[in-house]
Design a protein around this motif. Structure first.
Motif, short mmCIF file in Angstrom:
data_model
loop_
_atom_site.label_atom_id
_atom_site.label_comp_id
_atom_site.label_asym_id
_atom_site.label_seq_id
_atom_site.Cartn_x
_atom_site.Cartn_y
_atom_site.Cartn_z
N ASP B 26 0.81 -1.21 0.00
CA ASP B 26 0.00 0.00 0.00
C ASP B 26 0.85 1.28 0.00
O ASP B 26 0.62 2.18 0.80
N VAL B 27 1.84 1.30 -0.90
CA VAL B 27 2.70 2.48 -0.96
C VAL B 27 2.17 3.45 -2.02
O VAL B 27 2.03 3.08 -3.18
N SER B 28 1.82 4.66 -1.58
CA SER B 28 1.33 5.69 -2.49
C SER B 28 2.10 6.98 -2.24
O SER B 28 2.31 7.37 -1.09
N PHE B 29 2.54 7.60 -3.33
CA PHE B 29 3.15 8.93 -3.21
C PHE B 29 3.20 9.56 -4.59
O PHE B 29 2.94 8.89 -5.60
N ALA B 54 10.03 1.98 -9.15
CA ALA B 54 9.96 3.29 -9.81
C ALA B 54 10.79 3.30 -11.09
O ALA B 54 10.46 3.98 -12.06
N ALA B 55 11.88 2.52 -11.10
CA ALA B 55 12.75 2.47 -12.28
C ALA B 55 12.22 1.50 -13.33
O ALA B 55 12.81 1.35 -14.39
N GLY B 56 11.14 0.80 -13.01
CA GLY B 56 10.58 -0.17 -13.94
C GLY B 56 11.37 -1.46 -13.99
O GLY B 56 11.23 -2.25 -14.92
N LEU B 57 12.23 -1.70 -13.01
CA LEU B 57 13.05 -2.92 -13.01
C LEU B 57 12.33 -4.07 -12.31
O LEU B 57 12.69 -5.23 -12.48
N VAL B 58 11.36 -3.73 -11.49
CA VAL B 58 10.57 -4.73 -10.78
C VAL B 58 9.11 -4.33 -10.99
O VAL B 58 8.78 -3.16 -10.91
N ASP B 59 8.26 -5.32 -11.30
CA ASP B 59 6.85 -5.00 -11.48
C ASP B 59 6.13 -5.06 -10.15
O ASP B 59 6.43 -5.92 -9.32
N PRO B 60 5.16 -4.15 -9.93
CA PRO B 60 4.37 -4.27 -8.70
C PRO B 60 3.47 -5.50 -8.76
O PRO B 60 3.01 -5.88 -9.85
N SER B 61 3.24 -6.16 -7.63
CA SER B 61 2.31 -7.28 -7.60
C SER B 61 0.88 -6.76 -7.66
O SER B 61 -0.01 -7.42 -8.15
N ARG B 62 0.68 -5.59 -7.10
CA ARG B 62 -0.63 -4.95 -7.11
C ARG B 62 -0.42 -3.44 -7.14
O ARG B 62 0.64 -2.97 -6.75
#
Lengths: 353, 329
Positions: B26-29, B54-62
């Motif tokens: 639940d990280v929002s900024f 943020a760098a697009g190197l890892v995809d968010p799970s949600r």
């Protein structure tokens, strides 16, 4: 290589000091190059006081720490100087001790808490084993007694003995391992404890806990301590005296309050100004131009002169000696009287090396 | 206009033998164009994962990450290539992030050639010199043909910054970029990065474990304090660091070094935390993850309900804190 012998001879050691280092120089031989890690270092450690050796990478602080207990690697060579330890057992010259005598000296008289809390442990031994092993190495084999002592020390460092003693090192957090190492260093009640970067690899709150613990240990046990750190704020928290090191030399030696109130070496002024702290609301930090010199090809004269806003021709030619300016305060700078003019974030600017 | 970067309830889990590991939740900024966000936290708080996402190197799970209003997980082909050019990452360790067999010139020339940012050799050399000047490696000709092992840690980190600047990014993610360099060098690196922000308008996600460094760097921007995968306090840096509300942020502030031995010794001993150690991420406490260490812990609520980030009532700005105990006081 040239060895200056301008420092006081070992004979002048005052009876009150616990450890006296005189004119200590260490070189590393790397191929055919000579790395001058430590040059003519002299200082005293008074019993019950805490001395911080502060310096950046390549300042010689860790070499000095290792030299104090003769734990230097094989490539290192002590080329001059003496280290006198004046403990309960009488006065010993560390550089004259045999390896067996040294083995007994370490831990019993002077314990070292090394930098990498993980590497200092044997990963396949429990913490309890470490206590027994250390005791056995010094001829203590009464397991029940050692167990009691280990229990007591665990309480001293605020660890749950029941849980921690049977654990393996990897089962403990970084902060806990550091506290175990501190407890282990106290096993033989040494008079002097040397701590190499005791808080560096820890999280912010664990750092705070270790600082509080060390402060309490000093009050309770009256231990003499030497901290080695890159972090001047650790000195502000814990030290009575501070030796600021630069390029293998002590450039300033003073009590901690005078250092922060009125630093006398331009390098100390810069270092203090480079600490971002609570009061510095968005204010600019001091940045010292350039970088520390290569210990293979040191600059002529004062080793800090290429980065120093106060340097002149004399600084380029002559190496300033560590001289006493007031009782207990020493500085190695021709222009120490002007060092105060360097306060403010832009004092070091306009200089490039 | 949409913000440059926006995280919307981003979550990332990794599978493990003990079940899924919730690295961030639940990280929002948001980060505005030319803005600065500092993310502060101890080991295991998820700050590095946040940077990688943020760098697009890892995809968010949600959850979603928007860059310039567009969802970055939809980027493909030329869009992705454009995104990669606009976003650059500076790593912690300049010893391993530079190729040891490439000279400084080769390191900086490679992306310029790859993205056809220069027309010919003369222009290439000119551009490389200009980049070295920007990161204060002067005179540039002294550095062009040096290998990383011939440079100090601070100089290497400057080369890494210069490499990030080759593609004129809008957004730089600096992950512990100054934590491995010496104090006397650190402030000049920080000042150099701040200059890039002010003069070139580069936005920064500045990740660090050191609140004092975060505070210095993001004084004109925002700070997010993370703890075990969640943001516990978020807002303009002066408020988050001077009027910290969350017990964890307060403990971090209380642990800041002070460069005055008298203050250091007299410092109030309040905001004491229960245990100095961060719990393992494999075993995050229920409810508020900070509750076992919290001086304000209230049984029955803190150990049951996960607190949400909410605005500080009296404050008109965007200062948010995830602690109902503090908010209802």
């Amino acid at each position: 290589m040239s060895i200056r012998s301008d420092s006081a001879p070992p004979a002048s050691v005052d009876g009150a000091t616990l450890m006296s280092v005189r004119d200590l120089s260490v070189v590393y031989r790397v191929g055919n190059r000579l790395v001058r890690a430590l040059s003519n270092v002299s200082f005293d450690v008074m019993p019950g006081r805490a001395l911080a050796l502060i310096g950046e990478s390549g300042s010689g602080k860790s070499t000095l720490g290792s030299a104090l207990t003769r734990l230097l690697p094989r490539t290192a060579e002590i080329t001059s100087g003496s280290i006198t330890f004046n403990g309960k057992e009488g006065r010993v010259q560390l550089l004259d001790l045999s390896s067996e005598e040294l083995r007994r000296f370490r831990w019993r008289d002077c314990a070292v808490v090394s930098q990498m809390a993980m590497n200092a442990f044997n990963p396949v031994m429990t913490i309890q084993d470490h206590f027994e092993d250390t005791a056995a190495a010094h001829g203590l084999r009464d397991k029940a007694k050692i167990h009691d002592k280990a229990y007591e020390l665990m309480e001293t460092v605020h660890l749950d003995a029941k849980r921690v003693l049977p654990s393996y090192p990897h089962q403990l957090s970084g902060g806990m391992r550091q506290r175990v190492l501190i407890a282990l260093s106290l096993l033989l009640s040494p008079e002097l404890v040397i701590l190499d970067e005791p808080t560096t690899a820890l999280d912010a709150l664990s750092q705070r806990a270790i600082i509080k613990l060390l402060r309490r240990l000093r009050q309770q046990l009256g231990l003499t301590m030497i901290f080695i750190s890159h972090d001047l704020s650790l000195a502000a928290e814990l030290a009575d005296d501070v030796a600021t090191m630069y390029a293998g030399q002590i450039v300033e030696y003073t009590d901690v309050f005078s250092l922060f109130d009125k630093p006398k070496h331009p390098y100390s002024v810069g270092l203090i100004g480079a600490i971002p702290d609570l009061s510095a609301d968005g204010a600019s930090l001091v940045s010292i131009p350039g970088s520390p010199p290569d210990l293979v090809s040191l600059p002529s004269g004062c080793r800090f002169h290429p980065r120093c806003p106060l340097s002149d021709d004399k600084c380029e030619r002559e190496l300033p000696l560590l001289v006493e300016t007031e009782p207990g305060q020493k500085v190695a700078c021709f222009h120490w009287k002007d060092a105060q003019t360097l306060k403010g974030s832009d004092a070091f600017e306009g200089r490039n090396s | 206009m949409s913000p440059l970067v926006e995280f919307r309830s981003v979550e990332r889990t990794y599978p493990s033998r003990q079940g899924p590991l919730h690295v961030i939740r639940d990280v929002s900024f948001t980060i505005e164009r030319g803005g600065i966000l500092a993310v502060v936290g101890e080991s295991g708080c998820g700050k590095t994962t946040t940077g990688k996402i943020a760098a697009g190197l890892v995809d968010p799970s949600r959850g979603t990450v928007l860059f310039d209003g567009e969802n970055i997980s939809g980027f493909k082909g030329p869009e992705l290539s454009r995104f990669r050019r606009r976003v650059q990452l500076i790593h912690q360790d300049p010893y391993s992030s530079l190729n040891p067999v490439r000279t400084v010139y080769q390191t900086l020339a490679a992306p310029l050639k790859r993205f056809r940012l220069v027309k010919n050799r003369t222009e290439l050399l000119h551009k490389v010199r200009e980049l070295l000047l920007t990161v204060d490696l002067t005179p540039p000709d002294d550095y062009l043909y040096k290998y990383p092992h011939q440079l100090s840690g601070g100089q290497r980190q400057r080369v890494a910054v210069a490499r990030a600047l080759t593609v004129n990014p809008d957004f730089i993610i600096a992950d512990e970029s100054v934590s491995m360099v010496d104090v006397s060098i650190r402030s000049s690196l920080l000042n150099m990065l701040l200059r890039l922000n002010q003069e070139l308008g580069v936005a920064f996600l500045f990740i660090t474990h050191d609140l004092s460094v975060a505070r210095y760097f993001s004084w004109r921007g925002k700070t997010a304090v993370m703890y075990l995968g969640r943001i516990v306090e978020y807002g303009p840096t002066p408020e988050v660091t001077r009027l910290s509300a969350h017990p964890y942020s307060r403990a971090l502030v209380a642990s800041l070094p002070v460069s005055d031995p008298r203050v250091a010794r007299l410092r109030a001993q309040d905001d004491e935390v229960g245990s100095p150690d961060v719990p393992s991420i494999q075993n995050i406490p229920p409810g508020c993850a900070f509750h076992p260490r919290c001086p304000l812990y209230m049984a029955g609520s803190c150990d049951r309900d996960v607190p949400e980030l909410m605005g500080m009532r009296e404050s008109e700005s965007l200062h948010q804190v995830a602690c109902p105990v503090v908010l209802t006081r």
